[in-house]
Design an enzyme around this catalytic site. Structure first.
Site, mmCIF file in Angstrom:
data_model
loop_
_atom_site.group_PDB
_atom_site.id
_atom_site.type_symbol
_atom_site.label_atom_id
_atom_site.label_comp_id
_atom_site.label_asym_id
_atom_site.label_seq_id
_atom_site.Cartn_x
_atom_site.Cartn_y
_atom_site.Cartn_z
ATOM 1 N N THR A 68 -6.376 -7.144 -7.705
ATOM 2 C CA THR A 68 -5.724 -8.265 -7.034
ATOM 3 C C THR A 68 -4.295 -7.887 -6.674
ATOM 4 O OG1 THR A 68 -5.401 -10.670 -7.142
ATOM 5 C CG2 THR A 68 -4.896 -9.426 -9.137
ATOM 6 N N ASN A 69 -3.620 -8.773 -5.990
ATOM 7 C CA ASN A 69 -2.213 -8.588 -5.644
ATOM 8 C C ASN A 69 -1.392 -9.600 -6.423
ATOM 9 O OD1 ASN A 69 -2.925 -6.716 -3.684
ATOM 10 N ND2 ASN A 69 -1.636 -7.653 -2.122
ATOM 11 N N ILE A 70 -0.117 -9.320 -6.619
ATOM 12 C CA ILE A 70 0.750 -10.312 -7.249
ATOM 13 C C ILE A 70 1.136 -11.332 -6.194
ATOM 14 C CG2 ILE A 70 2.975 -10.706 -8.353
ATOM 15 C CD1 ILE A 70 2.816 -7.863 -9.430
#
Ligand code: C5P
Length: 219
Positions: free
Chosen positions: A29-31
């Site tokens: 995932t991405n932040i």
């Protein structure tokens, strides 16, 4: 907003991260907290727009009066956006989309004692570039989070993705924070905004967007 500067406009936004599964319990995932995208959805609603928010997993509540479509992966997000694109006037891509997805995901939970998995990655579609290149493209707004060379990278991104308005911010400053400091890039140049709460940044973006839309309607 006192003035309904987006009255009659149908605005579609993406927000939050995407989640690309590795197995049944793990993923890439991405932040992204979703705060900026949700603040913009609210600001568009308050400006009189009809708002649809395609959101990755954020744990944030859907703003009242905003239609929210929940998605997980980048491809889910693109499908949801493509299904709505013909029915919107403005598309604002705020989501931090994962650049890669796993093509050899496991249908069962990977066990720790086994050999470490080797992940096969493939590039995800660029949702913003896809929408911006549609024959009847809505007015597209992009975001760029960079950790350095902000204006140079942001300007290149605006040209590459062919979006009339791009919002640039320093990633280390914006991620998860309640305040943000951004620069708006459009055909007339760079417009820096002061650091302020994301709610106020969102309102300023909406006003800038509305001005560009009215210029476009009556050049
Ligand atoms: O290329 P980069 O990810 O930095 O571009 C950021 C902008 O493009 C953001 O507006 C983001 O929402 C959008 N984007 C997208 N689909 C991707 C990657 C980025 O819509 N796969």
């Amino acid at each position: 907003l006192e003035d309904k500067v987006l009255a009659g406009q149908r605005v579609l936004l993406t927000a939050g991260p995407t989640y690309e599964p590795i197995d049944t319990v793990r993923g890439i995932t991405n932040i992204s907290s979703g705060k900026m995208g949700y603040a913009l959805a609210r600001a568009c609603r308050d400006a009189g727009a009809e708002v649809t928010l395609v959101s990755g997993p954020t744990g944030m509540a859907a703003p009242a009066g905003v239609r929210r479509v929940d998605v997980q992966s980048a491809r889910d997000m693109q499908d949801a956006v493509l299904a709505e694109a013909a029915r919107c006037d403005v598309f604002v891509a705020v989501a931090a989309v994962a650049d890669y997805r796993v093509t050899n995901r496991s249908e069962h939970k990977l066990k720790k004692g086994d050999a470490p998995p080797v992940l096969e990655l493939t590039e995800n579609p660029d949702i913003l570039a896809t929408i911006a290149s549609l024959p009847a493209a809505p007015f597209c707004v992009g975001f760029a989070a960079e950790s350095r060379n902000l204006l140079e990278y942001a300007d290149a991104k605006r040209r590459r993705k062919q979006v009339p308005l791009l919002v640039a911010n320093l990633a280390q400053q914006a991620m998860g924070a309640d305040d943000n400091e951004v620069v708006l890039l459009d055909d007339t140049g760079n417009h820096p905004l002061p650091a302020m709460p994301k709610r106020d940044v969102a309102r300023a973006i909406v006003h800038h967007l509305a001005a560009l839309l009215s210029k476009r309607a009556a050049p």
